[in-house]
Design an enzyme around this catalytic site. Structure first.
Site, short mmCIF file in Angstrom:
data_model
loop_
_atom_site.label_atom_id
_atom_site.label_comp_id
_atom_site.label_asym_id
_atom_site.label_seq_id
_atom_site.Cartn_x
_atom_site.Cartn_y
_atom_site.Cartn_z
N ILE A 3 2.96 1.71 5.18
CA ILE A 3 2.05 2.85 5.21
C ILE A 3 2.95 4.08 5.19
CG2 ILE A 3 1.95 2.73 7.76
CD1 ILE A 3 -0.82 3.99 7.66
N SER A 4 2.65 5.00 4.28
CA SER A 4 3.54 6.15 4.08
C SER A 4 3.61 7.04 5.33
CB SER A 4 3.06 6.99 2.90
OG SER A 4 3.25 6.31 1.69
N GLN A 5 4.73 7.71 5.45
CA GLN A 5 4.92 8.72 6.49
C GLN A 5 3.81 9.77 6.37
OE1 GLN A 5 8.33 11.07 5.60
NE2 GLN A 5 8.45 12.05 7.61
#
Length: 210
Positions: free
Chosen positions: A59-61
């Site tokens: 899950i992206s930053q």
């Protein structure tokens, strides 16, 4: 750790890092990121960091989600958005708060099934998702006012450029691991205008389905 205080702290951090759009910051604040990660990682859900979601994906930053969303919305809220790489569905959920319709493609069946459950539980009715090869786009619903890609190809896929509406914007990471850059590409009447946004680190965009 999933409290409003944790979310507020994250938003303050993103503002300090340069996110200017109050509507994007509000969407980050209101979206329950903890339900998009494994229960064991829920305590870290509002840290400004990427987290594993299984299948060698992340899950992206939050900063990158906010940065990409803000860049996509620079010319206004789009009617139709195509997302390449549904993943856990967090970026999709953020996009769904701004676009009339979000079309999202995921090549890993288990990730897509989990994301769909989350969309249903959060009552998102404007997301359509399919199991497929993101590199091919979703031509049936083109053209798109926005296309957002959450994995990095070596170069910009022509298939995605061809599905972008005139005036539409493609937000995409490009390059190999360790030397990726985030680009904003706007389609004009006579070509494309490219803008470098940031240095980034994404998983590679893979062809086919896994």
């Amino acid at each position: 750790m999933t409290s409003q205080r944790s979310r507020d702290r994250l938003v303050i951090q993103l503002r300090e890092m340069g996110i200017r759009s109050e509507s994007v910051l509000a969407s980050i604040r209101s979206t329950p990121r903890h339900i998009f990660v494994d229960e064991a990682l829920a305590s870290r859900a509002y840290d400004n960091t990427a987290l594993p979601i299984g299948h060698n994906q992340t899950i992206s930053q939050p900063y990158i989600v906010a940065r990409m969303t803000e860049a996509l919305l620079e010319t206004g809220e789009p009617d139709r958005v195509l997302e390449i790489g549904t993943g856990c569905g967090y970026q999709t959920a953020i996009l769904a708060q701004f676009a009339r319709q979000v079309y999202s493609i995921e090549r890993i069946k288990a990730l897509l099934a989990n994301a769909r459950e989350r969309f249903q539980s959060l009552n998102y009715r404007n997301i359509k998702s399919i199991y497929g090869d993101g590199g091919q786009g979703w031509p049936e619903n083109a053209p798109y006012q926005g296309i957002l890609v959450t994995a990095a190809p070596a170069k910009v896929p022509e298939t995605l450029l061809s599905q972008l509406a005139v005036g539409g914007r493609l937000i995409i990471p490009i390059g190999h691991s360790g030397q990726q850059k985030l680009l904003s590409i706007t389609r004009t009447d006579d070509g494309y205008v490219e803008k470098h946004l940031d240095g980034v680190s994404f998983v590679p965009l893979r062809t086919g389905m896994g």
